[in-house]
Structure formats: C-alpha cells, structure tokens
Design a protein around this motif. Structure first.
Motif, PDB file in Angstrom:
ATOM      1  N   PHE A  33     -35.316-105.438  71.022  1.00  0.00           N
ATOM      2  CA  PHE A  33     -34.317-106.384  70.686  1.00  0.00           C
ATOM      3  C   PHE A  33     -34.761-107.375  69.794  1.00  0.00           C
ATOM      4  CE2 PHE A  33     -30.763-109.274  71.809  1.00  0.00           C
ATOM      5  CZ  PHE A  33     -31.193-110.670  71.290  1.00  0.00           C
ATOM      6  N   GLU A  34     -36.073-107.852  70.023  1.00  0.00           N
ATOM      7  CA  GLU A  34     -36.724-108.502  69.121  1.00  0.00           C
ATOM      8  C   GLU A  34     -37.016-107.897  67.755  1.00  0.00           C
ATOM      9  OE1 GLU A  34     -40.163-109.993  71.468  1.00  0.00           O
ATOM     10  OE2 GLU A  34     -38.650-111.097  72.800  1.00  0.00           O
ATOM     11  N   LEU A  35     -37.580-106.773  67.891  1.00  0.00           N
ATOM     12  CA  LEU A  35     -38.201-105.832  66.661  1.00  0.00           C
ATOM     13  C   LEU A  35     -36.950-105.578  66.042  1.00  0.00           C
ATOM     14  CD1 LEU A  35     -40.336-104.480  65.347  1.00  0.00           C
ATOM     15  CD2 LEU A  35     -39.620-102.275  66.634  1.00  0.00           C
ATOM     16  N   GLU A  36     -35.814-105.307  66.453  1.00  0.00           N
ATOM     17  CA  GLU A  36     -34.552-105.168  65.503  1.00  0.00           C
ATOM     18  C   GLU A  36     -34.080-106.215  64.767  1.00  0.00           C
ATOM     19  OE1 GLU A  36     -31.419-103.178  68.162  1.00  0.00           O
ATOM     20  OE2 GLU A  36     -32.744-101.201  68.231  1.00  0.00           O
ATOM     21  N   VAL A  37     -34.299-107.483  65.338  1.00  0.00           N
ATOM     22  CA  VAL A  37     -33.906-108.634  64.708  1.00  0.00           C
ATOM     23  C   VAL A  37     -34.844-108.914  63.497  1.00  0.00           C
ATOM     24  CG1 VAL A  37     -33.551-111.142  64.815  1.00  0.00           C
ATOM     25  CG2 VAL A  37     -32.961-109.754  66.811  1.00  0.00           C
ATOM     26  N   HIS A  38     -36.341-108.469  63.874  1.00  0.00           N
ATOM     27  CA  HIS A  38     -37.338-108.565  62.895  1.00  0.00           C
ATOM     28  C   HIS A  38     -37.041-107.734  61.888  1.00  0.00           C
ATOM     29  CE1 HIS A  38     -41.425-108.785  60.887  1.00  0.00           C
ATOM     30  NE2 HIS A  38     -41.449-107.711  61.137  1.00  0.00           N
ATOM     31  N   ILE A  39     -36.494-106.494  62.042  1.00  0.00           N
ATOM     32  CA  ILE A  39     -36.305-105.596  60.901  1.00  0.00           C
ATOM     33  C   ILE A  39     -35.095-106.073  60.048  1.00  0.00           C
ATOM     34  CG2 ILE A  39     -35.767-103.103  60.603  1.00  0.00           C
ATOM     35  CD1 ILE A  39     -37.291-102.209  62.829  1.00  0.00           C
ATOM     36  N   THR A  40     -34.047-106.412  60.895  1.00  0.00           N
ATOM     37  CA  THR A  40     -33.117-107.064  59.924  1.00  0.00           C
ATOM     38  C   THR A  40     -33.509-108.075  58.891  1.00  0.00           C
ATOM     39  OG1 THR A  40     -31.556-106.680  61.733  1.00  0.00           O
ATOM     40  CG2 THR A  40     -30.707-108.265  60.035  1.00  0.00           C
ATOM     41  N   ALA A 169     -22.932-108.924  66.303  1.00  0.00           N
ATOM     42  CA  ALA A 169     -22.199-107.663  65.618  1.00  0.00           C
ATOM     43  C   ALA A 169     -20.718-107.851  66.141  1.00  0.00           C
ATOM     44  CB  ALA A 169     -23.014-106.610  66.197  1.00  0.00           C
ATOM     45  N   ASP A 170     -20.191-108.384  67.393  1.00  0.00           N
ATOM     46  CA  ASP A 170     -19.137-108.437  68.041  1.00  0.00           C
ATOM     47  C   ASP A 170     -18.469-109.325  67.176  1.00  0.00           C
ATOM     48  OD1 ASP A 170     -20.845-107.593  70.294  1.00  0.00           O
ATOM     49  OD2 ASP A 170     -19.220-107.520  71.531  1.00  0.00           O
ATOM     50  N   ASP A 171     -18.919-110.477  66.970  1.00  0.00           N
ATOM     51  CA  ASP A 171     -18.121-111.477  65.934  1.00  0.00           C
ATOM     52  C   ASP A 171     -17.806-110.868  64.824  1.00  0.00           C
ATOM     53  OD1 ASP A 171     -20.608-114.072  67.206  1.00  0.00           O
ATOM     54  OD2 ASP A 171     -18.501-113.660  67.806  1.00  0.00           O
ATOM     55  N   SER A 205     -27.517-117.215  56.721  1.00  0.00           N
ATOM     56  CA  SER A 205     -27.502-115.852  56.966  1.00  0.00           C
ATOM     57  C   SER A 205     -27.431-115.732  58.529  1.00  0.00           C
ATOM     58  CB  SER A 205     -28.642-114.983  56.673  1.00  0.00           C
ATOM     59  OG  SER A 205     -29.786-115.788  56.676  1.00  0.00           O
ATOM     60  N   LYS A 206     -27.090-114.305  58.853  1.00  0.00           N
ATOM     61  CA  LYS A 206     -26.986-114.082  60.391  1.00  0.00           C
ATOM     62  C   LYS A 206     -27.922-112.898  60.999  1.00  0.00           C
ATOM     63  CE  LYS A 206     -22.091-114.586  59.555  1.00  0.00           C
ATOM     64  NZ  LYS A 206     -21.473-114.701  58.085  1.00  0.00           N
ATOM     65  N   PRO A 207     -28.795-113.354  61.505  1.00  0.00           N
ATOM     66  CA  PRO A 207     -30.039-112.368  61.901  1.00  0.00           C
ATOM     67  C   PRO A 207     -29.398-111.537  63.121  1.00  0.00           C
ATOM     68  CG  PRO A 207     -30.805-114.723  61.709  1.00  0.00           C
ATOM     69  CD  PRO A 207     -29.409-114.723  61.518  1.00  0.00           C
ATOM     70  N   PHE A 208     -28.374-112.050  63.621  1.00  0.00           N
ATOM     71  CA  PHE A 208     -27.932-111.199  64.623  1.00  0.00           C
ATOM     72  C   PHE A 208     -26.732-110.367  64.369  1.00  0.00           C
ATOM     73  CE2 PHE A 208     -30.735-112.669  67.572  1.00  0.00           C
ATOM     74  CZ  PHE A 208     -30.278-113.744  68.374  1.00  0.00           C
ATOM     75  N   LYS A 209     -26.623-110.142  63.110  1.00  0.00           N
ATOM     76  CA  LYS A 209     -25.549-109.153  62.632  1.00  0.00           C
ATOM     77  C   LYS A 209     -25.409-107.670  63.388  1.00  0.00           C
ATOM     78  CE  LYS A 209     -23.968-106.830  58.334  1.00  0.00           C
ATOM     79  NZ  LYS A 209     -24.072-106.330  57.005  1.00  0.00           N
ATOM     80  N   HIS A 210     -26.643-107.333  63.458  1.00  0.00           N
ATOM     81  CA  HIS A 210     -26.614-105.964  64.364  1.00  0.00           C
ATOM     82  C   HIS A 210     -26.889-105.870  65.599  1.00  0.00           C
ATOM     83  CE1 HIS A 210     -26.415-104.076  60.266  1.00  0.00           C
ATOM     84  NE2 HIS A 210     -27.496-104.921  59.825  1.00  0.00           N
ATOM     85  N   THR A 211     -26.824-107.168  66.290  1.00  0.00           N
ATOM     86  CA  THR A 211     -27.089-107.359  67.645  1.00  0.00           C
ATOM     87  C   THR A 211     -25.781-107.446  68.491  1.00  0.00           C
ATOM     88  OG1 THR A 211     -29.056-108.571  66.899  1.00  0.00           O
ATOM     89  CG2 THR A 211     -28.592-108.610  69.184  1.00  0.00           C
TER      90      THR A 211
END
Lengths: 330, 101
Positions: A33-40, A169-171, A205-211
C-alpha cells in the motif's frame, strides 16, 4: 485452514487485493500500500525537497489515511517536505463540526499544524444558510465550487507550494462515469490528471489516484486510524450517488473495473495544452477550455466571471438558480 | 451447540444498528453449528438487529456493495463470503465505505 500470504508465504492472509486478486497478510499489505503511493508520487514527480505541502483534510477516511501515509513516506524516503493540514468548514451543523474534531486530533497525532478556513468567513454564506435558501437540490454544486476556491485561498494564506487531496481511484472512476453520462467532454478530458495547475493557482495532486477505496478503509481499520464517517446530510440527491452505485456493482463483478475506468478516462485526456485567453484571437477560436482570470476576484476561470462569483451573485440577489442548469455549462 | 458471535459495526454502519459499535449475540437454535453460514446470518441481522433502512444494509442475499465484511479480522472474500460456516466465538466486522473521505 488459514490461507498464507502469497508474497511472504509466512503469515496468514487477511486481505484479497481488488487490484490484483492477491491474498496478502497485514505486513505485506502495509508495505505494498505504502510503496504504491510512493511510486505514484515518484513517477509523477509530484514534489521537490523543501516544498511546503498542505494536506486537505476533512476528518474522513481518505484524508486521515493520507495524512498518515504522507507523514510516513516523508520520513521514510526523505522527501524533505514541510507538511501541514488544511481544513474547510462549510458550515454544516452535525456533519462538519464533528469531522473537524477528527482533524484536530490528527494535528496532535502527526504533529503537523492545522489551518481551518470557513465558507462563512470567505463568502458570507455557510452551507446551512445556502441550503435554507435553495433547498436540497443543486446544493452540491455550490459546495463543490466554493470548496475548491476555499482550499486555494487557505493554501495561499499558508504560503504552500502544493496541495494534496485524498481522492482515490474509486472517486476518479465515479467522476469519469459522471462526465460520460452527462456528456461533459471538457471535464472528462481534465478529470483524470493526477496533478492540476495553471500559472496562477497552487498545484494540487491526488497521491491516491491508483489506490482503491477498499484498501484505504482496510488500512485504516488494521492500523486503527480513527476517522469520521457519516454521509453529508445535504447529499442524498447528489448525482454522484448514481455513479457510485453503478461503480460498486461493477466492482463486485470485476474488481479491476475501477482501474480500467480510470485508464479509459485517461485515454480521453486532451493532448493539447490549454492556452491563455489573451494569447488567442478570440473570434477565430472557441473559448471552451481556455483559462483566464475572473474579472471580479481574479480566480482562474474559463469564463468572464468565475463560477463562485456567479453563484454568490445569485445567492446575494435572491436568485440562486441563476448559475444552475444548462445555460451555465462550461 | 450454541453459537455466540461478536459483531462490530463501523464506518457509519453503526447508525443502522441502534448506534451500537460492538455487540455480542447468542444465535437461536435455528443456527446449527457446522451448517449455518453467513447467508443465514445476514437476513437474521436485518430482521432482528437492524433498526432502520434495510436497503442500506442488504442488496439481494448479500450486503450492499460498498460494505466490507471481515471474518475474524480477515477479508470475507478469503473465507468464502456468504458460504462461510459460522463457528462459536467468531467475530464479524461490517464496515461501510459509502461516505465522504
């Protein structure tokens, strides 16, 4: 017989990831979870060291987890960011005043300063007063427009370089669906951008775009992050509710649908950069999508007056329906 | 054998269940250990514990999409969802995600 995590193969799996259908344990979940946000954040080059960043915080699940993750990643990967919390008080009794208590708790927990801006202060109208005036239809239009500006003004007061919001991502998938259903091409082209900015406004920006929302809720649950969770009392008729119901039904059938819809939305994004109004021969080119400044307050807009000024004008003149409906689509 | 289960409601779900966030219930005899599943439990919860707006809890045989269910702290998708067989002292958590963030 408990299932084992497919990543570490040691611990008991507690979550099935909607994105990948992987069955993973708590520790691996936190890590991916945390790594994917970091990568984004890294891939989109959202920040640079020394940036002052405001986390738009409502006390709800997304912004609470965002505050936690931003603080964690900032430390872990040395982003060098100066973080603060920014909250908007729309003046909704029984909803916002309660959730603001959560943000005040977050301020203490993560030790980052909090600023609250209110509609009443900025515009002279709280949402309670607006709803009293116009009823339960279209009130989300007012609130959304006012909130966007309120965040910008609050951020300007704080002197920040960047605003981050908890949109997940849902939003974004819901927004894509809404724009398709309403045939709003210009919004459709803009809505999947992870970062929005023009020369005048503070980038956000939206760091959770892919979450996925499901993972945000599970992260908060396992980490025992407390957040405020009630539906806004003025929102039951919001159009987004229909898009959300459709999206949730789709997720049941095929969980990757959410990422797929965001991806489809990205495919619609215009490749032409938006140009400034004063750089163009107005008679030769259509003005839809060109960004300029509001004649009254200076805020960015593609029209003569920004939407907030038009809405306020309507409210103050006792003609609140002025800006709602087909004639005002931009 | 009597089945006792622990229930937790959060994310706003508690508002539909008399504002109770945690509750322990002893299930009636109709719930047979080894046979009773979540498919049986959900309508029972709706009919006996839910204080309002059943349509916000269930859709058809299952929970409304957007409500997460945990069985002993694990995603119910890993435990067979509605087919999960209830054991004594199991904990079920219902978290709603259907609100602003």
């Amino acid at each position: 017989m408990p299932k084992l995590c497919v990543l570490c193969k040691e611990k008991r799996a507690v979550l099935k990831r909607p994105k990948t259908a992987q069955q993973i344990c708590r520790t691996c979940f936190y890590a991916v979870f945390e790594l994917e946000v970091h990568i984004t954040i890294q891939d989109s080059k959202l920040f640079k060291a020394g940036d002052k960043v405001a986390i738009a915080a409502s006390g709800g699940k997304d912004s609470t987890v965002l505050a936690h993750v931003m603080t964690t990643l900032n430390e872990r990967y040395n982003y060098g960011l100066d973080l603060c919390l920014l909250s908007v008080d729309e003046g909704i009794t029984g909803y916002r005043d309660d959730s603001l208590e959560t943000v005040k708790r977050n301020e203490k927990q993560y030790k980052i300063p909090l600023k609250i801006v209110s509609y009443d202060e900025l515009y002279g109208w709280s949402m309670d007063a607006i709803v009293k005036e116009i009823g339960m239809k279209n009130n989300c239009t007012f609130c959304g427009v006012f909130r966007r500006q309120a965040l910008d003004r609050g951020a300007a007061m704080l002197g920040v370089d960047h605003i981050v919001t908890g949109h997940n991502a849902d939003d974004i998938a819901e927004t894509v669906l809404m724009n398709i259903l309403r045939g709003d091409i210009s919004r459709l082209q803009r809505c999947t951008a992870i970062r929005t900015s023009t020369d005048e406004t503070i980038p956000r920006s939206k760091p959770f775009k892919h979450t996925y929302e499901k993972e945000i809720v599970m992260y908060a649950y396992f980490k025992q992050l407390d957040y405020f969770s009630t539906e806004c009392i003025y929102s039951p008729n919001a159009y987004r509710g229909h898009a959300r119901a459709l999206l949730k039904d789709l997720e049941q059938i095929r969980p990757s649908a959410i990422m797929d819809i965001v991806h489809s939305g990205e495919a619609y994004a215009s490749r032409k950069p938006t140009r400034r109004l004063n750089e163009v021969n107005e008679s030769a080119v259509p003005t839809v999508g060109l960004i300029g400044n509001c004649e009254r307050c200076g805020y960015m807009t593609s029209q003569k007056l920004c939407k907030a000024c038009v809405l306020l004008e309507g409210l103050n003149r006792g003609l609140p329906q002025i800006a709602i409906g087909n004639s005002s689509k931009y | 054998m009597v089945l006792t289960v622990k229930l937790e409601f959060s994310g706003g779900m508690e508002l539909l269940f008399n504002n109770e966030k945690k509750k322990t219930v002893v299930l009636p005899d109709t719930f047979v250990a080894g046979a009773a599943t979540l498919l049986d439990l959900l309508p029972w919860l709706r009919d006996n514990l839910l204080t309002e707006r059943a349509e916000l809890f269930m859709q058809g045989d299952s929970v409304r999409p957007g409500i997460l269910v945990l069985v002993n702290d694990a995603d119910w998708e890993l435990e067979g969802e509605l087919e999960y067989v209830i054991k004594d002292q199991d904990t079920f958590v219902f978290i709603s995600t259907l609100h602003g963030g």
